[in-house]
Write a protein that holds these residues in place. Structure first.
Motif, PDB file in Angstrom:
ATOM      1  N   MET A 159       0.830  -1.188   0.000  1.00  7.91           N
ATOM      2  CA  MET A 159       0.000   0.000   0.000  1.00  7.91           C
ATOM      3  C   MET A 159       0.874   1.251   0.000  1.00  7.91           C
ATOM      4  O   MET A 159       1.833   1.309   0.758  1.00  7.91           O
ATOM      5  CB  MET A 159      -0.883   0.027   1.242  1.00  7.91           C
ATOM      6  CG  MET A 159      -2.080  -0.877   1.163  1.00  7.91           C
ATOM      7  SD  MET A 159      -3.180  -0.634   2.548  1.00  7.91           S
ATOM      8  CE  MET A 159      -2.933  -2.192   3.366  1.00  7.91           C
ATOM      9  N   PRO A 160       0.542   2.213  -0.823  1.00 15.26           N
ATOM     10  CA  PRO A 160       1.333   3.442  -0.829  1.00 15.26           C
ATOM     11  C   PRO A 160       1.108   4.265   0.435  1.00 15.26           C
ATOM     12  O   PRO A 160       0.063   4.172   1.080  1.00 15.26           O
ATOM     13  CB  PRO A 160       0.839   4.193  -2.060  1.00 15.26           C
ATOM     14  CG  PRO A 160      -0.313   3.448  -2.608  1.00 15.26           C
ATOM     15  CD  PRO A 160      -0.473   2.192  -1.847  1.00 15.26           C
ATOM     16  N   THR A 161       2.083   5.065   0.759  1.00 18.17           N
ATOM     17  CA  THR A 161       2.030   5.952   1.915  1.00 18.17           C
ATOM     18  C   THR A 161       2.359   7.362   1.465  1.00 18.17           C
ATOM     19  O   THR A 161       3.286   7.568   0.685  1.00 18.17           O
ATOM     20  CB  THR A 161       3.038   5.495   2.985  1.00 18.17           C
ATOM     21  OG1 THR A 161       2.718   4.156   3.372  1.00 18.17           O
ATOM     22  CG2 THR A 161       3.012   6.374   4.205  1.00 18.17           C
ATOM     23  N   ILE A 162       1.596   8.313   1.963  1.00 14.35           N
ATOM     24  CA  ILE A 162       1.896   9.727   1.729  1.00 14.35           C
ATOM     25  C   ILE A 162       2.554  10.247   3.004  1.00 14.35           C
ATOM     26  O   ILE A 162       2.003  10.124   4.098  1.00 14.35           O
ATOM     27  CB  ILE A 162       0.625  10.526   1.405  1.00 14.35           C
ATOM     28  CG1 ILE A 162      -0.015  10.006   0.123  1.00 14.35           C
ATOM     29  CG2 ILE A 162       0.954  12.015   1.292  1.00 14.35           C
ATOM     30  CD1 ILE A 162      -1.363  10.624  -0.198  1.00 14.35           C
ATOM     31  N   VAL A 163       3.754  10.809   2.860  1.00 15.34           N
ATOM     32  CA  VAL A 163       4.499  11.339   3.995  1.00 15.34           C
ATOM     33  C   VAL A 163       4.361  12.858   3.989  1.00 15.34           C
ATOM     34  O   VAL A 163       4.621  13.514   2.982  1.00 15.34           O
ATOM     35  CB  VAL A 163       5.985  10.934   3.924  1.00 15.34           C
ATOM     36  CG1 VAL A 163       6.773  11.580   5.053  1.00 15.34           C
ATOM     37  CG2 VAL A 163       6.121   9.422   3.977  1.00 15.34           C
ATOM     38  N   VAL A 164       3.937  13.388   5.143  1.00 16.73           N
ATOM     39  CA  VAL A 164       3.775  14.832   5.311  1.00 16.73           C
ATOM     40  C   VAL A 164       4.782  15.287   6.368  1.00 16.73           C
ATOM     41  O   VAL A 164       4.809  14.747   7.476  1.00 16.73           O
ATOM     42  CB  VAL A 164       2.342  15.181   5.773  1.00 16.73           C
ATOM     43  CG1 VAL A 164       2.205  16.670   6.032  1.00 16.73           C
ATOM     44  CG2 VAL A 164       1.309  14.703   4.755  1.00 16.73           C
ATOM     45  N   ASP A 165       5.609  16.267   6.020  1.00 10.92           N
ATOM     46  CA  ASP A 165       6.581  16.829   6.960  1.00 10.92           C
ATOM     47  C   ASP A 165       6.154  18.241   7.326  1.00 10.92           C
ATOM     48  O   ASP A 165       5.856  19.060   6.445  1.00 10.92           O
ATOM     49  CB  ASP A 165       7.978  16.864   6.347  1.00 10.92           C
ATOM     50  CG  ASP A 165       8.542  15.474   6.130  1.00 10.92           C
ATOM     51  OD1 ASP A 165       8.455  14.657   7.067  1.00 10.92           O
ATOM     52  OD2 ASP A 165       9.068  15.203   5.040  1.00 10.92           O
ATOM     53  N   VAL A 166       6.139  18.519   8.632  1.00 15.46           N
ATOM     54  CA  VAL A 166       5.737  19.818   9.156  1.00 15.46           C
ATOM     55  C   VAL A 166       6.876  20.334  10.034  1.00 15.46           C
ATOM     56  O   VAL A 166       7.423  19.586  10.852  1.00 15.46           O
ATOM     57  CB  VAL A 166       4.433  19.695   9.987  1.00 15.46           C
ATOM     58  CG1 VAL A 166       4.051  21.025  10.609  1.00 15.46           C
ATOM     59  CG2 VAL A 166       3.293  19.151   9.127  1.00 15.46           C
ATOM     60  N   MET A 167       7.237  21.606   9.836  1.00 18.39           N
ATOM     61  CA  MET A 167       8.313  22.224  10.617  1.00 18.39           C
ATOM     62  C   MET A 167       7.826  23.536  11.220  1.00 18.39           C
ATOM     63  O   MET A 167       6.947  24.185  10.656  1.00 18.39           O
ATOM     64  CB  MET A 167       9.521  22.513   9.721  1.00 18.39           C
ATOM     65  CG  MET A 167      10.223  21.283   9.182  1.00 18.39           C
ATOM     66  SD  MET A 167      10.999  20.273  10.460  1.00 18.39           S
ATOM     67  CE  MET A 167      12.314  21.345  10.998  1.00 18.39           C
TER      68      MET A 167
END
Length: 82
Positions: free
Chosen positions: A1-9
Motif C-alpha cells: 500500500m502506498p504511503t503519503i508522507v507529510v513533513d511539518v516544521m
C-alpha cells in the motif's frame, strides 16, 4: 500500500525550544559538526489503492488544516513512498 508522507516544521522566524535543547545537548556530548537543530513532525498517511491527484489534494488539505498549525508551522513536504 502506498504511503503519503507529510513533513511539518516550525516557521523559520519562530524559536524552536526543542531544537535548541538538542543543540545544547550536542555540544555537551562533544558533537560539534552541527550549528543548529530544528525539530518538526512527520505524518505517514496510508492509502488504499492508487494515489491519484485527488488523493494528493486531499492530503494537502488535511496537512494544511488538521496536521499543522498554520500560525506557527509550515507544511514543508508531501511525498508518496511505496
Amino acid at each position: 500500500m502506498p504511503t503519503i508522507v507529510v513533513d511539518v516544521m516550525p516557521k523559520a522566524e519562530l524559536l524552536d525550544p526543542q531544537g535548541k535543547a538538542v543543540a545544547g545537548a550536542f555540544s555537551r556530548l562533544g558533537v560539534s559538526d552541527f550549528t543548529s537543530v530544528r525539530i518538526g513532525k512527520r505524518f505517514e498517511l496510508t492509502v488504499e489503492g492508487e494515489v491519484t491527484e485527488d488523493v494528493l489534494a486531499e492530503a494537502k488539505r488535511v496537512a494544511d488544516e488538521i496536521l499543522s498549525n498554520s500560525v506557527i508551522e509550515d507544511v514543508v513536504g508531501i511525498e508518496v513512498v511505496e
